[in-house]
Enzyme design. Structure first.
Site, PDB file in Angstrom:
ATOM      1  N   HIS A 159       0.830  -1.224   0.000  1.00 29.17           N
ATOM      2  CA  HIS A 159       0.000   0.000   0.000  1.00 29.17           C
ATOM      3  C   HIS A 159       0.855   1.261   0.000  1.00 29.17           C
ATOM      4  O   HIS A 159       0.430   2.306   0.488  1.00 29.17           O
ATOM      5  CB  HIS A 159      -0.944   0.031   1.208  1.00 29.17           C
ATOM      6  CG  HIS A 159      -1.655  -1.262   1.457  1.00 29.17           C
ATOM      7  ND1 HIS A 159      -2.891  -1.551   0.927  1.00 29.17           N
ATOM      8  CD2 HIS A 159      -1.283  -2.365   2.158  1.00 29.17           C
ATOM      9  CE1 HIS A 159      -3.255  -2.770   1.308  1.00 29.17           C
ATOM     10  NE2 HIS A 159      -2.289  -3.292   2.042  1.00 29.17           N
ATOM     11  N   SER A 281      14.024  21.246 -17.001  1.00 25.33           N
ATOM     12  CA  SER A 281      12.811  22.020 -17.220  1.00 25.33           C
ATOM     13  C   SER A 281      13.192  23.295 -17.957  1.00 25.33           C
ATOM     14  O   SER A 281      14.238  23.882 -17.691  1.00 25.33           O
ATOM     15  CB  SER A 281      12.181  22.357 -15.867  1.00 25.33           C
ATOM     16  OG  SER A 281      11.377  23.511 -15.991  1.00 25.33           O
ATOM     17  N   LYS A 287      15.399  21.712 -11.858  1.00 22.51           N
ATOM     18  CA  LYS A 287      14.727  20.446 -12.115  1.00 22.51           C
ATOM     19  C   LYS A 287      15.581  19.435 -12.866  1.00 22.51           C
ATOM     20  O   LYS A 287      16.338  19.782 -13.762  1.00 22.51           O
ATOM     21  CB  LYS A 287      13.455  20.679 -12.938  1.00 22.51           C
ATOM     22  CG  LYS A 287      12.350  21.406 -12.228  1.00 22.51           C
ATOM     23  CD  LYS A 287      11.813  20.656 -11.021  1.00 22.51           C
ATOM     24  CE  LYS A 287      11.011  19.427 -11.425  1.00 22.51           C
ATOM     25  NZ  LYS A 287       9.807  19.791 -12.184  1.00 22.51           N
ATOM     26  N   GLU A 294       9.062   8.026 -16.617  1.00 17.88           N
ATOM     27  CA  GLU A 294       7.655   8.413 -16.817  1.00 17.88           C
ATOM     28  C   GLU A 294       7.113   7.849 -18.124  1.00 17.88           C
ATOM     29  O   GLU A 294       5.971   7.382 -18.201  1.00 17.88           O
ATOM     30  CB  GLU A 294       7.520   9.935 -16.818  1.00 17.88           C
ATOM     31  CG  GLU A 294       7.797  10.548 -15.465  1.00 17.88           C
ATOM     32  CD  GLU A 294       7.847  12.068 -15.533  1.00 17.88           C
ATOM     33  OE1 GLU A 294       7.006  12.706 -14.919  1.00 17.88           O
ATOM     34  OE2 GLU A 294       8.746  12.610 -16.210  1.00 17.88           O
TER      35      GLU A 294
END
Ligand code: ARG
Length: 461
Positions: A159, A281, A287, A294
């Site tokens: 979980h 970024s 970043k 992803e």
């Protein structure tokens, strides 16, 4: 009307409307099967010669023309015409231009229906070879990281809540076994799903010549001819089997991608992904985004959709061939391309990832991960497990209210939890992992065993 004579033009008084032609033409999609189409044609025409269906001179002329077409297609010199509906008509048109009447005999005892069903299986077989190697490289990367991290402890989660410490090697090996099943599924596509050759099934009912289907099947590397012509031209199970493999592989890579995204966040800080597999970024200078992870996560949607798409197309079709089946390649090629993109990127990302043992260990120590070990200790003292579970639960609650660890409890706190007189043994994450001694557990010996097994598996590939 749209230009150029059609191979099937005899029955028609006019050419196709442009709008229909645009919908119907599949050349843009299926031209990538050119090498398979030429190979299938070579096998077909050789067989026609061997069976005495075509004279040897014609066979020779067609074979020579096919070699030339192969050369033109390989070098980019091949001039496609607006009338080339698909790769099959393009190759036949050009062979006929080169070899004249002999070329116009190439489609004897053949339909585009058995031709395309054969080409697509040949294409898939070639794609599978590269992807088998891609899976192997990814598994090698995982095993190399696992070897380096037998003694690195990381919280195992259920979980997404910290549950029990595991060896990082054990965590990485979980993916090795998933991928090894994927590899097995892919091998079974190669061995079983691609075993039968459709060529010689004609449009639907076979062909009106005594063709030698064993010969073409053998020449093209199939185990045997497909036993039923309707099934052979109307089914796409082999593609579905491949797409099922690809969808499941996609799900596995997606889960790995998700973990790498989460683990590389500042909050977790369990892994640093290499600059080579991350991006910056355009606005935020600080970043470093885990794009490869992803995209691995996102691509599974596409692969699952490709599988669902193909099955959906085929499921509505009466036997045998229907033009709907032309769409099969859309799904197949999309999946092949997606897997081809994913495997090297994920392999590279894993290979170059830097796991942060210090952060992982700190997380193991912070989160009451020894609670089960304490309960197990009570069980070894003779407590029923359920009572032990309850008492340790009470202790964890009072510790977490005070914001202290299990190692810092007072005698009074122990007594309040119903554990008076118990001397909780110090449980390190290492000792906790070491306790899981049965097959498949996290003890060092078991994990080393797994690593051996994984390496042996790899050697068999
Ligand atoms: N381009 C077609 C396909 O991909 C080839 C088969 C065409 N057959 C036909 N009967 N029109 O399915």
């Amino acid at each position: 009307m749209s230009g150029g004579a059609r191979l099937w033009g005899g029955r028609f008084s006019g050419g196709p409307a442009e709008a229909f032609d645009a919908l119907n033409a599949s050349l843009a999609v299926d031209r990538r099967m050119w090498a398979q189409d030429v190979a299938g044609s070579v096998a077909h025409v050789e067989m026609l010669g061997a069976c005495g269906i075509l004279p040897a001179d014609d066979v020779k002329a067609v074979h020579r023309a096919l070699n030339q077409v192969h050369e033109e297609l390989a070098t980019g010199a091949f001039a496609f015409q607006p009338s080339d509906e698909d790769i099959h008509t393009a190759v036949e048109r050009r062979v006929t231009e080169i070899a004249g009447d002999a070329g116009a005999r190439i489609h004897t005892a053949r339909s585009r229906n058995d031709q395309v069903a054969t080409d697509v299986l040949l294409y898939l077989r070639d794609a599978i070879a590269g992807q088998t190697a891609g899976i192997k490289r990814l598994v090698e990367a995982l095993i190399a990281q696992a070897e380096a991290h037998v003694d690195t402890l990381v919280p195992g989660y259920t979980h997404l809540q910290r549950a029990q410490p595991v060896r990082l090697a054990h965590h990485l090996l979980a993916y090795v076994w998933m991928l090894s099943r994927d590899r097995r599924r892919l091998a079974s596509v190669r061995e079983d799903s691609l075993a039968e050759c459709p060529l010689g099934s004609g449009a639907l009912s076979g062909v009106g010549f005594p063709v030698d289907r064993e010969m073409t099947a053998r020449a093209l590397g199939f185990a045997r001819p497909a036993p039923n012509s309707l099934d052979a031209v109307g089914s796409r199970d082999a593609l579905a089997d491949y797409l099922h493999f690809a969808a499941t592989l996609g799900v596995h890579l997606s889960r790995m991608g998700e973990e790498l995204v989460v683990w590389s966040s500042e909050e977790f800080g369990f892994v640093r992904l290499s600059d080579a597999f991350t991006s910056g970024s355009s606005m935020l200078p600080q970043k470093k985004n885990p794009d490869a992870a992803e995209l691995a996560r996102a691509k599974s949607a596409r692969l699952v959709a490709d599988y669902a798409g193909l099955q959906n197309v085929v499921s509505k079709l009466p036997l045998a061939y229907n033009k709907d089946l032309q769409e099969d390649k859309h799904y197949l090629f999309d999946a092949v391309d997606t897997v081809d993109l994913l495997l090297p990127a994920v392999g590279g990302m894993v290979m170059t990832a830097e796991f942060r043992a210090d952060r992982m260990l700190a997380a193991c120590e912070a989160g009451y991960l020894a609670a089960t070990d304490l309960a197990d200790h009570l069980v070894k003292l003779g407590w029923p497990f359920r009572r032990a579970h309850e008492a340790v639960g009470r202790l964890v609650r009072s510790c977490s209210e005070r914001g202290v660890g299990l190692g810092e409890v007072s005698a009074a706190e122990l007594a309040a939890a119903g554990l008076a007189g118990i001397d909780p043994p110090p449980v390190t994450p290492e000792a906790s992992a070491e306790n899981k001694v049965a097959i498949g557990g996290t003890s060092r010996a078991r994990v080393l065993e797994q690593l051996d097994e994984a390496r042996r598996e790899l050697d068999r590939w």
